[in-house]
Design a protein around this motif. Structure first.
Motif, PDB file in Angstrom:
ATOM      1  N   TYR A   1       0.841  -1.213   0.000  1.00  0.00           N
ATOM      2  CA  TYR A   1       0.000   0.000   0.000  1.00  0.00           C
ATOM      3  C   TYR A   1       0.873   1.259   0.000  1.00  0.00           C
ATOM      4  O   TYR A   1       0.647   2.199  -0.785  1.00  0.00           O
TER       5      TYR A   1
ATOM      6  N   MET B   1       1.195   4.288  -2.783  1.00  0.00           N
ATOM      7  CA  MET B   1       1.070   5.698  -2.393  1.00  0.00           C
ATOM      8  C   MET B   1       2.296   6.501  -2.819  1.00  0.00           C
ATOM      9  O   MET B   1       2.193   7.642  -3.260  1.00  0.00           O
TER      10      MET B   1
ATOM     11  N   ARG C   1      -6.124   3.311  -2.310  1.00  0.00           N
ATOM     12  CA  ARG C   1      -7.059   2.734  -1.327  1.00  0.00           C
ATOM     13  C   ARG C   1      -7.763   1.489  -1.871  1.00  0.00           C
ATOM     14  O   ARG C   1      -8.216   0.642  -1.101  1.00  0.00           O
ATOM     15  N   ASN C   2      -7.841   1.390  -3.189  1.00  0.00           N
ATOM     16  CA  ASN C   2      -8.438   0.186  -3.784  1.00  0.00           C
ATOM     17  C   ASN C   2      -7.646  -1.075  -3.429  1.00  0.00           C
ATOM     18  O   ASN C   2      -8.167  -2.194  -3.546  1.00  0.00           O
ATOM     19  N   HIS C   3      -6.388  -0.865  -3.021  1.00  0.00           N
ATOM     20  CA  HIS C   3      -5.558  -2.014  -2.630  1.00  0.00           C
ATOM     21  C   HIS C   3      -6.261  -2.853  -1.565  1.00  0.00           C
ATOM     22  O   HIS C   3      -6.184  -4.094  -1.576  1.00  0.00           O
ATOM     23  N   TRP C   4      -6.971  -2.171  -0.658  1.00  0.00           N
ATOM     24  CA  TRP C   4      -7.573  -2.872   0.471  1.00  0.00           C
ATOM     25  C   TRP C   4      -8.858  -3.615   0.105  1.00  0.00           C
ATOM     26  O   TRP C   4      -9.435  -4.298   0.960  1.00  0.00           O
ATOM     27  N   SER C   5      -9.284  -3.497  -1.147  1.00  0.00           N
ATOM     28  CA  SER C   5     -10.418  -4.311  -1.600  1.00  0.00           C
ATOM     29  C   SER C   5      -9.956  -5.485  -2.468  1.00  0.00           C
ATOM     30  O   SER C   5     -10.770  -6.280  -2.931  1.00  0.00           O
TER      31      SER C   5
ATOM     32  N   TYR D   1      -3.954   0.637  11.617  1.00  0.00           N
ATOM     33  CA  TYR D   1      -3.650   1.411  10.411  1.00  0.00           C
ATOM     34  C   TYR D   1      -4.319   0.786   9.183  1.00  0.00           C
ATOM     35  O   TYR D   1      -4.953   1.474   8.376  1.00  0.00           O
TER      36      TYR D   1
ATOM     37  N   ALA E   1      -7.189   2.350   6.757  1.00  0.00           N
ATOM     38  CA  ALA E   1      -6.927   2.518   5.327  1.00  0.00           C
ATOM     39  C   ALA E   1      -7.994   1.800   4.498  1.00  0.00           C
ATOM     40  O   ALA E   1      -8.363   2.254   3.407  1.00  0.00           O
ATOM     41  N   ALA E   2      -8.514   0.686   5.059  1.00  0.00           N
ATOM     42  CA  ALA E   2      -9.559  -0.075   4.368  1.00  0.00           C
ATOM     43  C   ALA E   2     -10.958   0.462   4.677  1.00  0.00           C
ATOM     44  O   ALA E   2     -11.948  -0.098   4.210  1.00  0.00           O
ATOM     45  N   ASP E   3     -11.026   1.519   5.464  1.00  0.00           N
ATOM     46  CA  ASP E   3     -12.295   2.151   5.840  1.00  0.00           C
ATOM     47  C   ASP E   3     -13.187   1.201   6.645  1.00  0.00           C
ATOM     48  O   ASP E   3     -14.409   1.222   6.514  1.00  0.00           O
TER      49      ASP E   3
ATOM     50  N   ASP F   1       2.309   8.771   6.589  1.00  0.00           N
ATOM     51  CA  ASP F   1       1.333   9.792   6.205  1.00  0.00           C
ATOM     52  C   ASP F   1       1.585  11.146   6.872  1.00  0.00           C
ATOM     53  O   ASP F   1       0.850  12.100   6.631  1.00  0.00           O
TER      54      ASP F   1
END
Length: 319
Positions: free
Chosen positions: A217, A221, A232-236, A271, A275-277, A301
């Motif tokens: 991730y 970034m 952020r799509n990484h976390w899906s 964290y 990041a994955a909301d 960040d």
């Protein structure tokens, strides 16, 4: 009492994590070295030696945590050098001095005396043959000097022969095999896959897979532009979802993680969840942390304390 209650447990960078004996030693070292007296070296060495001797010799995980934190603290001093010179057959003194040199080398980009550090590690290993710590430090040397993979895996096998689930060694290999060092994304995936098949759920190195996802991730970034915008799509992605799902509901349970750097791993989980909301799940992890913050991964960040507190507030609000 949780971090949310009152603010009595304000967030704080605590390198000792929940190791109270180590925390007391760090405060004492800070107070002692500020006096500037000649006798401070003797006093500090005695305190460090006592902490490392008082610990169960078979608790290699706790030993690595304490040595790593002390090495980081002592880098700008001559204490470890003085101790190793005074007690050339003391494995604690030799290993701590070697680790201090490695920390300094990381900050500077290279070791000042590679042969000297390797010699310290091998002497410590000879003096204390059951201890994986000298080999862990040698693995860090191998990363800094970008040794050939056959040599690195040789050192790695020496660690595992002494401590099957050594946290520092697994994270060290993860770094070495990354495309930023001597490997590739494929090698990282193969390494993580090989672990997840046989690794127990609460061993010290259990955060290796999730750490790999956070590194990936951060890599996205760091590329900037469109890739950073959609990072952020990484976390899906299935592998990232799997890595988070596997641990999201167990790690924060009281007593589930018992290794020395469990709070560091909970920082990684908090964290990743933010990041994955996945804020509701993150709230429970923040509660378990009690305000103890590690610089990584929050520093990616911005200021780690600020980033941690902002993420905690968002998690608590559930928005």
């Amino acid at each position: 009492m949780g971090f949310l209650s009152g603010r009595r447990k304000r967030s704080r960078l605590a390198p000792e994590l929940d190791d109270q004996d180590l925390g007391r030693l760090l405060k004492s070292l800070m107070a002692t070295t500020k006096t500037g007296m000649i006798a401070t070296t003797d006093l500090c060495v005695a305190q460090i030696s006592r902490l490392l001797e008082d610990q169960d010799r078979g608790d290699w995980d706790r030993r690595a945590h304490r040595m790593g934190v002390l090495a980081d603290y002592l880098t700008e001093t001559q204490l470890s050098r003085a101790w190793a010179a005074r007690e050339p057959r003391n494995a604690d003194a030799l290993a701590l001095h070697a680790w201090t040199q490695v920390v300094r080398g990381r900050r500077q980009g290279s070791l000042e005396d590679t042969d000297g550090v390797v010699d310290l590690c091998l002497r410590a290993a000879e003096t204390s043959p059951d201890d994986p710590t000298p080999w862990v430090i040698l693995l860090a040397v191998a990363r800094l000097e970008v040794w050939e993979q056959s040599q690195v895996f040789g050192v790695w096998n020496e660690v595992l022969a002494r401590d099957r689930w050594n946290r520092e060694a697994y994270l060290g290999m993860l770094g070495y095999l990354s495309p930023e060092e001597a490997g590739s994304r494929v090698q990282v995936l193969e390494f993580v896959d090989s672990l997840s098949l046989r690794m127990p759920a609460n061993v010290p190195c259990v955060a290796t897979e999730l750490t790999a996802q956070v590194h990936q991730y951060h890599s996205l970034m760091g590329r900037g532009g469109v890739e950073a915008l959609v990072a952020r799509n990484h976390w899906s992605q299935p592998m990232a979802v799997q890595a988070v799902d596997k641990v999201a509901h167990t790690w924060a349970q009281p007593g589930f993680l018992r290794h020395a750097r469990a709070l560091a791993d909970l920082n990684v989980l908090a964290y990743a969840l933010m990041a994955a909301d996945r804020r509701r799940e993150a709230a429970a992890v923040f509660e378990a942390l009690g305000g103890v913050v590690t610089a990584w991964p929050w520093q990616a960040d911005g200021d780690p304390l600020t980033e941690f507190e902002q993420a905690h507030r968002r998690a608590a609000a559930g928005i």
